[in-house]
Design a protein around this motif. Structure first.
Motif, PDB file in Angstrom:
ATOM      1  N   THR A 118       3.566 -32.908  49.243  1.00  0.00           N
ATOM      2  CA  THR A 118       4.812 -32.177  49.460  1.00  0.00           C
ATOM      3  C   THR A 118       4.529 -30.733  49.840  1.00  0.00           C
ATOM      4  O   THR A 118       5.145 -30.180  50.767  1.00  0.00           O
ATOM      5  N   LEU A 119       3.587 -30.098  49.140  1.00  0.00           N
ATOM      6  CA  LEU A 119       3.231 -28.720  49.477  1.00  0.00           C
ATOM      7  C   LEU A 119       2.584 -28.648  50.858  1.00  0.00           C
ATOM      8  O   LEU A 119       2.818 -27.696  51.614  1.00  0.00           O
ATOM      9  N   ALA A 120       1.792 -29.657  51.203  1.00  0.00           N
ATOM     10  CA  ALA A 120       1.183 -29.685  52.526  1.00  0.00           C
ATOM     11  C   ALA A 120       2.250 -29.836  53.606  1.00  0.00           C
ATOM     12  O   ALA A 120       2.220 -29.145  54.641  1.00  0.00           O
ATOM     13  N   ALA A 121       3.202 -30.728  53.382  1.00  0.00           N
ATOM     14  CA  ALA A 121       4.290 -30.922  54.348  1.00  0.00           C
ATOM     15  C   ALA A 121       5.118 -29.651  54.480  1.00  0.00           C
ATOM     16  O   ALA A 121       5.573 -29.305  55.585  1.00  0.00           O
ATOM     17  N   LEU A 122       5.330 -28.947  53.381  1.00  0.00           N
ATOM     18  CA  LEU A 122       6.050 -27.674  53.412  1.00  0.00           C
ATOM     19  C   LEU A 122       5.304 -26.665  54.271  1.00  0.00           C
ATOM     20  O   LEU A 122       5.911 -25.971  55.105  1.00  0.00           O
ATOM     21  N   ALA A 123       3.990 -26.568  54.074  1.00  0.00           N
ATOM     22  CA  ALA A 123       3.192 -25.617  54.851  1.00  0.00           C
ATOM     23  C   ALA A 123       3.312 -25.905  56.346  1.00  0.00           C
ATOM     24  O   ALA A 123       3.424 -24.982  57.163  1.00  0.00           O
ATOM     25  N   VAL A 124       3.299 -27.176  56.710  1.00  0.00           N
ATOM     26  CA  VAL A 124       3.417 -27.558  58.111  1.00  0.00           C
ATOM     27  C   VAL A 124       4.818 -27.255  58.633  1.00  0.00           C
ATOM     28  O   VAL A 124       4.992 -26.724  59.735  1.00  0.00           O
ATOM     29  N   ASP A 125       5.834 -27.557  57.852  1.00  0.00           N
ATOM     30  CA  ASP A 125       7.215 -27.385  58.300  1.00  0.00           C
ATOM     31  C   ASP A 125       7.570 -25.912  58.474  1.00  0.00           C
ATOM     32  O   ASP A 125       8.288 -25.551  59.411  1.00  0.00           O
ATOM     33  N   VAL A 126       7.065 -25.060  57.587  1.00  0.00           N
ATOM     34  CA  VAL A 126       7.356 -23.622  57.690  1.00  0.00           C
ATOM     35  C   VAL A 126       6.779 -23.060  58.981  1.00  0.00           C
ATOM     36  O   VAL A 126       7.377 -22.183  59.619  1.00  0.00           O
ATOM     37  N   ILE A 150       7.810 -31.768  42.517  1.00  0.00           N
ATOM     38  CA  ILE A 150       8.531 -30.967  43.498  1.00  0.00           C
ATOM     39  C   ILE A 150       9.390 -31.898  44.359  1.00  0.00           C
ATOM     40  O   ILE A 150       8.926 -32.945  44.821  1.00  0.00           O
ATOM     41  N   ASP A 151      10.627 -31.530  44.555  1.00  0.00           N
ATOM     42  CA  ASP A 151      11.542 -32.328  45.371  1.00  0.00           C
ATOM     43  C   ASP A 151      11.020 -32.378  46.809  1.00  0.00           C
ATOM     44  O   ASP A 151      10.838 -31.344  47.450  1.00  0.00           O
ATOM     45  N   ARG A 152      10.793 -33.571  47.317  1.00  0.00           N
ATOM     46  CA  ARG A 152      10.265 -33.715  48.674  1.00  0.00           C
ATOM     47  C   ARG A 152      11.196 -33.135  49.727  1.00  0.00           C
ATOM     48  O   ARG A 152      10.749 -32.768  50.829  1.00  0.00           O
ATOM     49  N   LYS A 153      12.476 -33.052  49.422  1.00  0.00           N
ATOM     50  CA  LYS A 153      13.421 -32.487  50.394  1.00  0.00           C
ATOM     51  C   LYS A 153      13.123 -31.017  50.681  1.00  0.00           C
ATOM     52  O   LYS A 153      13.500 -30.505  51.739  1.00  0.00           O
ATOM     53  N   LEU A 154      12.452 -30.332  49.747  1.00  0.00           N
ATOM     54  CA  LEU A 154      12.134 -28.928  49.954  1.00  0.00           C
ATOM     55  C   LEU A 154      11.074 -28.727  51.031  1.00  0.00           C
ATOM     56  O   LEU A 154      10.841 -27.593  51.464  1.00  0.00           O
ATOM     57  N   ALA A 155      10.434 -29.810  51.463  1.00  0.00           N
ATOM     58  CA  ALA A 155       9.477 -29.724  52.569  1.00  0.00           C
ATOM     59  C   ALA A 155      10.179 -29.795  53.920  1.00  0.00           C
ATOM     60  O   ALA A 155       9.529 -29.756  54.965  1.00  0.00           O
ATOM     61  N   THR A 156      11.507 -29.893  53.924  1.00  0.00           N
ATOM     62  CA  THR A 156      12.292 -29.941  55.157  1.00  0.00           C
ATOM     63  C   THR A 156      13.246 -28.757  55.207  1.00  0.00           C
ATOM     64  O   THR A 156      13.722 -28.278  54.168  1.00  0.00           O
ATOM     65  N   ALA A 157      13.545 -28.294  56.410  1.00  0.00           N
ATOM     66  CA  ALA A 157      14.449 -27.157  56.560  1.00  0.00           C
ATOM     67  C   ALA A 157      15.839 -27.472  56.035  1.00  0.00           C
ATOM     68  O   ALA A 157      16.477 -26.640  55.377  1.00  0.00           O
ATOM     69  N   SER A 158      16.326 -28.680  56.288  1.00  0.00           N
ATOM     70  CA  SER A 158      17.657 -29.045  55.819  1.00  0.00           C
ATOM     71  C   SER A 158      17.693 -29.106  54.294  1.00  0.00           C
ATOM     72  O   SER A 158      18.682 -28.690  53.668  1.00  0.00           O
ATOM     73  N   GLY A 159      16.638 -29.627  53.677  1.00  0.00           N
ATOM     74  CA  GLY A 159      16.584 -29.676  52.221  1.00  0.00           C
ATOM     75  C   GLY A 159      16.566 -28.298  51.600  1.00  0.00           C
ATOM     76  O   GLY A 159      17.181 -28.063  50.551  1.00  0.00           O
TER      77      GLY A 159
END
Length: 331
Positions: A118-126, A150-159
């Motif tokens: 999730t943190l990795a996906a967040l880093a990529v999405d940011v 950690i809520d996986r939705k936080l790795a997306t802009a909409s979340g």
């Protein structure tokens, strides 16, 4: 033709309009106060409850799995320091002098391996993150009772947008708008870059932390390495370093006495092999460090807060060893 009885009552219409206006006023006032006070520290660099970029916040203590992803999204750092509480207490981003751009401490209390993707996906999405240091602790890959992830939705802009709206419209925020946020679960001052400056612990607290560790739950689960693999897959276009966190001699002895020594050694070998297979920089500081001054029967030492957490003096050495800072003289 409608009868007089079925016609809308002027009094009823007036009440509905007044009620709607009152609700809108309350919601608007709450939103303005929340944005101004920013108790979650996700909208502003220096909210009024902070001073010189630091402040005491119970919210950051207990809701960092929500707050830190939102901070990362707003700050858009170039480097992330990912890990557990040893990271947010021991690695001061200001000591990462060998890095260009902003460094953010993404340490999260009791971070588990399953949260790494999730943190990795967040880093990529940011999108701004170019370099990631993943500092691992043994317990992340064990049967240690995990916290809510950690809520996986936080790795997306909409979340993240949804989370920000919920923060602004959360009535509980009213309680967090009062005072200087002196109520908290643990001592120390949070900084806007995710680091927490922590004062020394007394002998009583050190002893309690040492005694209450659940070594019996630290059963190594090699399958959890798949979570690290998934995170590395997501970060394949970023510069990534893998670090095994320093452990005090007292902590290593606790693990040995609890019958987990062979599993700790197996974990170290497995992560080293994984890093080698992917050609990633790897640093094993579990026992390869010169900071052995800690006595669990006493208060914090020069280098350790307790059996688990090292101080920024060790963090500066670590950052220097992995090429993100300046090594102290003689190190």
């Amino acid at each position: 033709m409608r009868s007089a009885a079925s016609a809308p009552s002027p009094t009823g219409n007036g009440f509905a309009a007044s009620f709607a206006a009152t609700v809108m006023l309350v919601v608007g006032l709450l939103a303005v106060l929340t944005l101004w006070r920013d108790p979650y520290w996700v909208f502003r660099d220096s909210p009024p409850w902070t001073r010189d970029g630091a402040g005491a916040s119970r919210l950051l203590d207990v809701e960092m799995r929500l707050i830190k992803p939102l901070q990362i999204s707003r700050l858009k750092p170039q480097t992330l320091l990912i890990g557990s509480s040893v990271v947010y207490r021991g690695l001061d981003p200001r000591d990462a002098s060998g890095v260009g751009g902003q460094v953010y401490n993404a340490g999260v209390s009791a971070l588990m391996a399953r949260e790494l993707p999730t943190l990795a996906a967040l880093a990529v999405d940011v999108g701004s993150v170019r370099q990631v240091v993943i500092e691992l602790d043994y317990f992340m890959f064990t049967a240690w009772p995990p916290p809510p992830p950690i809520d996986r939705k936080l790795a997306t802009a909409s979340g993240r947008r949804e989370a920000l709206v919920s923060i602004v419209l959360n009535p509980k925020a009213i309680d967090n708008l009062r005072g200087r946020q002196s109520r908290r679960t643990e001592p120390g001052l949070w900084h806007g870059d995710g680091y927490k400056a922590t004062p020394d612990f007394d002998a009583e607290l050190v002893g309690r932390i040492t005694r209450e560790q659940n070594i019996a739950a630290m059963v190594y689960r090699p399958g959890d390495l798949a979570h690290l693999e998934r995170a590395l897959d997501l970060l394949r276009t970023r510069k990534v370093s893998i670090v095994l966190s320093p452990m005090s001699a007292a902590q290593r002895q606790l693990v040995m006495d609890g019958g987990r020594g062979a599993e700790l050694a197996a974990w170290r070998r497995d992560v080293a092999a994984l890093a080698a297979a992917r050609g990633l920089p790897f640093h094993d500081f579990v026992s390869d460090h010169p900071f052995e001054d800690f006595d669990p029967a006493k208060a914090s030492s020069r280098y350790w807060l307790d059996t688990l957490h090292f101080k920024p003096e060790v963090g500066r050495w670590l950052l220097g060893r992995i090429g993100l800072g300046r090594l102290p003289a003689g190190a």
